[in-house]
Design an enzyme around this catalytic site. Structure first.
Site, PDB file in Angstrom:
ATOM      1  N   ARG A  90      14.011   2.446  -4.919  1.00  0.00           N
ATOM      2  CA  ARG A  90      14.081   1.694  -3.669  1.00  0.00           C
ATOM      3  C   ARG A  90      14.701   0.315  -3.832  1.00  0.00           C
ATOM      4  NH1 ARG A  90       8.123   3.278  -1.170  1.00  0.00           N
ATOM      5  NH2 ARG A  90       8.667   5.420  -0.645  1.00  0.00           N
ATOM      6  N   GLY A  93      -9.060   2.929   4.098  1.00  0.00           N
ATOM      7  CA  GLY A  93      -7.865   3.749   3.973  1.00  0.00           C
ATOM      8  C   GLY A  93      -8.072   4.754   2.862  1.00  0.00           C
ATOM      9  N   LEU A  94      -6.998   5.196   2.224  1.00  0.00           N
ATOM     10  CA  LEU A  94      -7.146   6.229   1.198  1.00  0.00           C
ATOM     11  C   LEU A  94      -8.039   5.772   0.049  1.00  0.00           C
ATOM     12  CD1 LEU A  94      -3.640   7.914   0.927  1.00  0.00           C
ATOM     13  CD2 LEU A  94      -5.714   8.790   1.969  1.00  0.00           C
ATOM     14  N   ALA A  95      -7.815   4.557  -0.471  1.00  0.00           N
ATOM     15  CA  ALA A  95      -8.625   4.085  -1.591  1.00  0.00           C
ATOM     16  C   ALA A  95     -10.069   3.864  -1.156  1.00  0.00           C
ATOM     17  CB  ALA A  95      -8.036   2.798  -2.163  1.00  0.00           C
ATOM     18  N   SER A 130      11.101   7.863   6.405  1.00  0.00           N
ATOM     19  CA  SER A 130      10.639   8.265   5.078  1.00  0.00           C
ATOM     20  C   SER A 130      11.763   8.353   4.050  1.00  0.00           C
ATOM     21  CB  SER A 130       9.949   9.621   5.171  1.00  0.00           C
ATOM     22  OG  SER A 130       9.695  10.141   3.880  1.00  0.00           O
ATOM     23  N   ARG A 132       7.644  -0.154  -6.926  1.00  0.00           N
ATOM     24  CA  ARG A 132       6.908   1.111  -6.839  1.00  0.00           C
ATOM     25  C   ARG A 132       7.855   2.261  -6.521  1.00  0.00           C
ATOM     26  NH1 ARG A 132       4.972   4.194  -2.790  1.00  0.00           N
ATOM     27  NH2 ARG A 132       5.283   2.644  -1.146  1.00  0.00           N
ATOM     28  N   HIS A 135      11.929  -1.586   1.265  1.00  0.00           N
ATOM     29  CA  HIS A 135      12.215  -0.158   1.433  1.00  0.00           C
ATOM     30  C   HIS A 135      13.595   0.002   2.067  1.00  0.00           C
ATOM     31  CE1 HIS A 135      11.791   4.031   2.430  1.00  0.00           C
ATOM     32  NE2 HIS A 135      10.571   4.074   1.909  1.00  0.00           N
ATOM     33  N   HIS A 139       8.052  -3.496   2.739  1.00  0.00           N
ATOM     34  CA  HIS A 139       7.242  -2.286   2.873  1.00  0.00           C
ATOM     35  C   HIS A 139       5.919  -2.358   2.106  1.00  0.00           C
ATOM     36  CE1 HIS A 139       6.223   1.877   3.402  1.00  0.00           C
ATOM     37  NE2 HIS A 139       6.377   2.168   2.120  1.00  0.00           N
ATOM     38  N   GLU A 145      -3.564  -0.582  -3.070  1.00  0.00           N
ATOM     39  CA  GLU A 145      -2.538  -1.619  -2.951  1.00  0.00           C
ATOM     40  C   GLU A 145      -3.112  -3.022  -3.068  1.00  0.00           C
ATOM     41  OE1 GLU A 145       1.266  -2.792  -0.045  1.00  0.00           O
ATOM     42  OE2 GLU A 145      -0.125  -1.204   0.557  1.00  0.00           O
TER      43      GLU A 145
END
Length: 649
Positions: free
Chosen positions: A342, A47-49, A289, A447, A271, A413, A437
């Site tokens: 949140r 993923g992103l990381a 979102s 978060r 969330h 979430h 994460e």
């Protein structure tokens, strides 16, 4: 009885907060280019990381092996993120700064995060945007061509960069392209449809993994001088969550059982803007979102009678007069209104629904209304701001949110807990790192929205390339260890034995049935509200459910074939163990903070922290399947922010 062990050393650099990262980089050990080519790094998760770390380390010259259980890194759950990514660039000239982003993140996490890591995150955030723009990420722009920003919960400035409603997708495509470039150059070897099922340790250090080829069922041994776990969060322990159905805890759970401490496992984010649950056999939930709270107003009827009439279909939302609506976030938190954090927005929704004012048949739902924004801005402007979010909602619910308010309710979430890591992102196992994460490090007990993408890319692009060198500089004389080493043989045998144990139960109940039951227990007793009595009961229930699983689960098929039910069974077995650890953690923390809301510790419905006794990270050490874990503490020291009651009023 729980054992409390020694205090942990986070290896925070000396000096003023704003200079710690510079000091670290200037004093870290380096690996010269010729030696980088001799060193192998395993990256689990893309993923992103994971994608950003694999691409960056390969660009530096390391030999990288990257693993993902999907058929392509493009399917990583990072792609689902909608709203945006934070960065302290102050483009709106509204008073933002690195320190303010740092402070908002610390406060948003209810003062349960490490100052040094959070400040570094805020500091490197400004570089992330430039990196992604250079990659071609199509961030939204203002009329004059400058990058646009919008607000997110927990902040009074506009610092969130976005690409309509598909920010995660666009950021992932940027990282994916960087990764595929390195694959093409031969610097990264990509292993798709492979799942890590064990961490291999030799002489106390992480030296590789055992992975299963999910297409053939074959077990494979892979050596690495270091192992990076970038496998996301474990929200699917609740069964129903906004996570992709494949998201799981297995990789970091195997590391935990090999000696990596697990930090704050009970810190789970709920969330507030999810499409409500509609039935017992729903397989997952869909997020709307948080960015929608910029223009959407959250409300329920003031009277129980009006809410009941809506639930029964006798009234529609437009039948409720303005003076009969309770815009409860604006009423309770006037300074932040609909953009309060949140955890607070989620608890407020639960509160009004518990009063009988929910607006869906189950009673668990509130409105998110765009009528005021449409009157103010026009329908086309509102549609353009949020891209495909409105059509997505309409496709799922068969209701047009531009004509009638959205129906939303809180859902699991994100998980702030994860493997404990020091300032270098290394776990308590030398050579084993956790990024994004998968670690616990930056978000405390809650978060802030748009900070997950920021952390994943910060860890992968800008932090691990420096910190891993400090470790690998001492490994340049370690030659690749053959995978017929006894440690690899033993690790593979553990994996094989467990697979065959799962297949040999031959019970009557499906894996999904056990997963669903676990989720109900966790949501009921370790979800938005927790109590000592409920958690104690839940621990016994999870233990009994785990016993039933190993005696009555049915896993069809065999090990040496494509077998998604077997893959799922292994993940649910790990969730059944994780669930108990989360309950133990929630039970020991006799305070409320962020997403951890113990009903015994509140002040007029708000979380009541106990800074004197619980101002620490709880890091748990595995002591055996039938033994209580040992508690280690990392004391949190606040030198740059003042501890205070967290207020958004």
């Amino acid at each position: 009885m729980l054992m409390t062990m020694s205090t942990l050393n986070a290896k925070i650099p000396p000096g003023p907060l704003a200079e710690k990262w510079s000091y670290y980089k200037e004093h870290a050990k380096l690996v010269n280019p010729a030696n980088k080519r001799k060193l192998e790094v395993i990256v689990v998760g893309t993923g992103l990381a994971g994608a950003s770390a694999a691409a960056t380390l390969a660009e530096l010259g390391y030999k990288v092996k990257a693993f993902c259980f999907q058929d392509s890194p493009r399917r990583a759950h990072s792609i689902a993120a909608q709203g945006g990514i934070n960065a302290a660039k102050n483009y709106k000239n509204d008073g933002d700064s690195v320190f303010r982003l740092f402070y908002d993140t610390i406060k948003g996490g209810d003062f349960r995060a490490r100052e040094a890591n959070v400040y570094r995150l805020a500091e490197v955030s400004v570089n992330i945007i430039d990196q992604c723009v250079a990659q071609g990420v199509p961030f939204a722009r203002e009329y004059g061509g400058l990058l646009d920003n919008r607000s997110f919960g927990g902040a009074q400035v506009s610092r969130t960069f976005y690409a309509r409603g598909q920010t995660g997708q666009q950021l992932l495509l940027g990282a994916y392209q960087a990764l595929e470039r390195q694959v093409g150059l031969g610097n990264v070897k990509m292993y798709a449809r492979h799942e890590m099922l064990e961490l291999v340790k030799i002489d106390g250090k992480a030296r590789g993994i055992i992975a299963r080829n999910l297409v053939t069922g074959e077990l494979e041994r892979h050596f690495g001088h270091a192992v990076l776990l970038c496998t996301g969060g474990y929200g699917n322990v609740f069964y129903l969550s906004t996570n992709a159905m494949g998201s799981n805890v297995t990789a970091i759970w195997k590391a935990y059982k090999q000696g990596a401490f697990f930090g704050n496992p009970c810190f789970t984010q709920i969330h507030p803007t999810c499409i409500p649950v509609t039935g017992d056999y729903q397989s997952k939930l869909t997020l709307m979102s948080e960015s929608l709270r910029n223009d959407g107003r959250v409300w329920v009827p003031k009277s129980v009678e009006d809410a009941k009439a809506i639930r029964e279909g006798r009234k529609k939302p437009e039948d409720i007069k303005e003076e009969d609506r309770d815009y409860y976030l604006e009423r309770k938190y006037p300074s932040y209104g609909n953009l309060c954090p949140r955890d607070i927005a989620s608890r407020a929704a639960k509160e009004v629904c518990d009063e009988g004012r929910g607006i869906v048949p189950s009673g668990y739902g509130v409105y998110l209304d765009f009528s005021d924004a449409i009157k103010r801005l026009g329908v086309e402007t509102v549609k353009a701001r949020y891209g495909e979010l409105f059509p997505m909602y309409q496709n799922i619910t068969n209701e047009d949110p531009l004509k009638t308010p959205m129906k939303i309710y809180p859902a699991v979430h994100y998980t702030m807990g994860g493997l404990w890591v020091d300032y270098e992102l290394m776990t308590t196992i030398p050579g084993c790192y956790a990024l994004g994460e998968a670690n616990f490090s930056d978000h405390g007990a809650n978060r802030l929205g748009a900070s997950a993408l920021m952390q994943g890319l910060a860890d992968g692009y800008f932090i691990i390339p420096y910190t891993i060198g400090n470790y690998l500089a001492g490994e340049i004389f370690t030659k690749p260890i053959p995978t017929d080493h006894p440690a690899f043989v033993e690790a593979e045998k553990r994996v094989s034995d467990r697979i065959h144990r799962l297949l040999s139960v031959k019970g009557r109940r499906t894996v999904d049935e056990f997963h669903r039951l676990l989720g109900k227990i966790m949501w009921e007793y370790c979800g938005m509200a927790r109590s000592a009595a409920g958690l104690t009961k839940a621990r016994d229930m999870v233990r009994e459910l785990r016993r039933e699983f190993w005696s009555d689960v049915r896993v069809p098929g065999s090990a040496n074939e494509f077998n998604p039910e077997l893959d799922k069974a292994g993940r649910v077995a790990d969730f059944l163990e994780l669930g108990e650890l989360m309950i133990v953690d929630a039970l020991h923390r006799n305070e409320s903070c962020g997403g951890h809301f113990r009903v015994e510790y509140q002040d007029e419905g708000e979380a009541k922290r106990d800074d004197e006794n619980y101002r620490y990270v709880a890091a748990w050490e595995y002591k055996g399947d039938d033994a209580d874990p040992a508690l280690h503490k990392e004391e949190l020291v606040f030198e740059n922010v003042q501890l205070q009651v967290r207020s958004y009023k």
